[in-house]
Design a protein around this motif. Structure first.
Motif, mmCIF file in Angstrom:
data_model
loop_
_atom_site.group_PDB
_atom_site.id
_atom_site.type_symbol
_atom_site.label_atom_id
_atom_site.label_comp_id
_atom_site.label_asym_id
_atom_site.label_seq_id
_atom_site.Cartn_x
_atom_site.Cartn_y
_atom_site.Cartn_z
ATOM 1 N N GLU A 153 0.847 -1.190 0.000
ATOM 2 C CA GLU A 153 0.000 0.000 0.000
ATOM 3 C C GLU A 153 0.884 1.242 0.000
ATOM 4 O OE1 GLU A 153 -2.260 -0.234 3.546
ATOM 5 O OE2 GLU A 153 -3.259 -2.077 2.978
ATOM 6 N N ILE A 154 0.360 2.337 -0.567
ATOM 7 C CA ILE A 154 1.145 3.561 -0.693
ATOM 8 C C ILE A 154 1.579 4.107 0.664
ATOM 9 C CG2 ILE A 154 -0.804 5.158 -0.776
ATOM 10 C CD1 ILE A 154 2.206 5.408 -3.065
ATOM 11 N N GLY A 155 0.718 3.997 1.671
ATOM 12 C CA GLY A 155 1.073 4.477 3.006
ATOM 13 C C GLY A 155 2.233 3.709 3.603
ATOM 14 N N ARG A 156 2.253 2.417 3.383
ATOM 15 C CA ARG A 156 3.369 1.592 3.886
ATOM 16 C C ARG A 156 4.654 1.926 3.152
ATOM 17 N NH1 ARG A 156 2.404 -4.379 5.344
ATOM 18 N NH2 ARG A 156 4.087 -3.743 6.681
ATOM 19 N N LYS A 157 4.550 2.222 1.855
ATOM 20 C CA LYS A 157 5.735 2.618 1.099
ATOM 21 C C LYS A 157 6.326 3.901 1.669
ATOM 22 C CE LYS A 157 4.405 0.630 -3.341
ATOM 23 N NZ LYS A 157 4.200 0.904 -4.770
ATOM 24 N N TYR A 158 5.453 4.887 1.914
ATOM 25 C CA TYR A 158 5.930 6.150 2.491
ATOM 26 C C TYR A 158 6.596 5.915 3.837
ATOM 27 C CZ TYR A 158 3.526 9.108 -0.931
ATOM 28 O OH TYR A 158 3.135 9.739 -2.067
ATOM 29 N N LEU A 159 6.006 5.065 4.651
ATOM 30 C CA LEU A 159 6.565 4.780 5.972
ATOM 31 C C LEU A 159 7.952 4.155 5.868
ATOM 32 C CD1 LEU A 159 6.290 4.649 9.042
ATOM 33 C CD2 LEU A 159 5.195 2.416 8.738
ATOM 34 N N TRP A 160 8.120 3.175 5.000
ATOM 35 C CA TRP A 160 9.419 2.518 4.856
ATOM 36 C C TRP A 160 10.466 3.476 4.301
ATOM 37 C CZ3 TRP A 160 10.937 -1.263 7.518
ATOM 38 C CH2 TRP A 160 10.063 -2.264 7.916
ATOM 39 N N VAL A 161 10.087 4.283 3.311
ATOM 40 C CA VAL A 161 11.043 5.247 2.751
ATOM 41 C C VAL A 161 11.446 6.257 3.828
ATOM 42 C CG1 VAL A 161 11.360 7.083 1.057
ATOM 43 C CG2 VAL A 161 10.309 4.928 0.370
ATOM 44 N N PHE A 162 10.475 6.713 4.616
ATOM 45 C CA PHE A 162 10.781 7.646 5.701
ATOM 46 C C PHE A 162 11.745 7.022 6.704
ATOM 47 C CE2 PHE A 162 9.938 9.040 10.050
ATOM 48 C CZ PHE A 162 10.340 10.365 9.941
ATOM 49 N N LEU A 163 11.476 5.793 7.101
ATOM 50 C CA LEU A 163 12.351 5.121 8.072
ATOM 51 C C LEU A 163 13.775 4.967 7.548
ATOM 52 C CD1 LEU A 163 10.037 2.349 9.552
ATOM 53 C CD2 LEU A 163 11.001 4.320 10.751
ATOM 54 N N ILE A 164 13.903 4.627 6.278
ATOM 55 C CA ILE A 164 15.233 4.447 5.701
ATOM 56 C C ILE A 164 15.957 5.783 5.582
ATOM 57 C CG2 ILE A 164 16.440 3.820 3.572
ATOM 58 C CD1 ILE A 164 14.481 1.469 3.360
ATOM 59 N N CYS A 165 15.222 6.849 5.249
ATOM 60 C CA CYS A 165 15.860 8.166 5.154
ATOM 61 C C CYS A 165 16.219 8.722 6.529
ATOM 62 C CB CYS A 165 14.947 9.141 4.416
ATOM 63 S SG CYS A 165 14.786 8.771 2.663
ATOM 64 N N ALA A 166 15.379 8.494 7.518
ATOM 65 C CA ALA A 166 15.622 9.029 8.859
ATOM 66 C C ALA A 166 16.700 8.240 9.603
ATOM 67 C CB ALA A 166 14.319 9.025 9.658
ATOM 68 N N PHE A 167 16.699 6.935 9.431
ATOM 69 C CA PHE A 167 17.654 6.057 10.120
ATOM 70 C C PHE A 167 18.272 5.112 9.086
ATOM 71 C CE2 PHE A 167 13.954 6.853 12.868
ATOM 72 C CZ PHE A 167 14.555 7.612 13.862
ATOM 73 N N PRO A 168 19.281 5.573 8.350
ATOM 74 C CA PRO A 168 19.789 4.802 7.207
ATOM 75 C C PRO A 168 20.182 3.357 7.513
ATOM 76 C CG PRO A 168 20.738 6.979 7.205
ATOM 77 C CD PRO A 168 19.980 6.837 8.491
#
Length: 57
Positions: A28-43
């Motif tokens: 789902e698009i919301g889960r994609k945003y969440l994962w991308v955010f997590l990877i950008c915030a905590f590489p």
């Protein structure tokens, strides 16, 4: 090349790989945003979490 430069480049490459896989997944698009955010915030931690818990498709 110094060790820290090589480490930084390898983290960048693995994070970009994960983000591309996330965007191309069927999640789902919301889960994609969440994962991308997590990877950008905590590489490093974000990549490790995605590797074990992220969308597989």
């Amino acid at each position: 090349m110094s060790f820290s430069l090589l480490l930084g480049i390898s983290i960048l490459v693995t994070d970009m790989f994960a983000i591309v896989k996330i965007i191309n997944s069927s999640a789902e698009i919301g889960r994609k945003y969440l994962w991308v955010f997590l990877i950008c915030a905590f590489p490093v931690l974000g990549f490790i979490l995605w590797l074990f818990k992220g969308p597989k498709n």
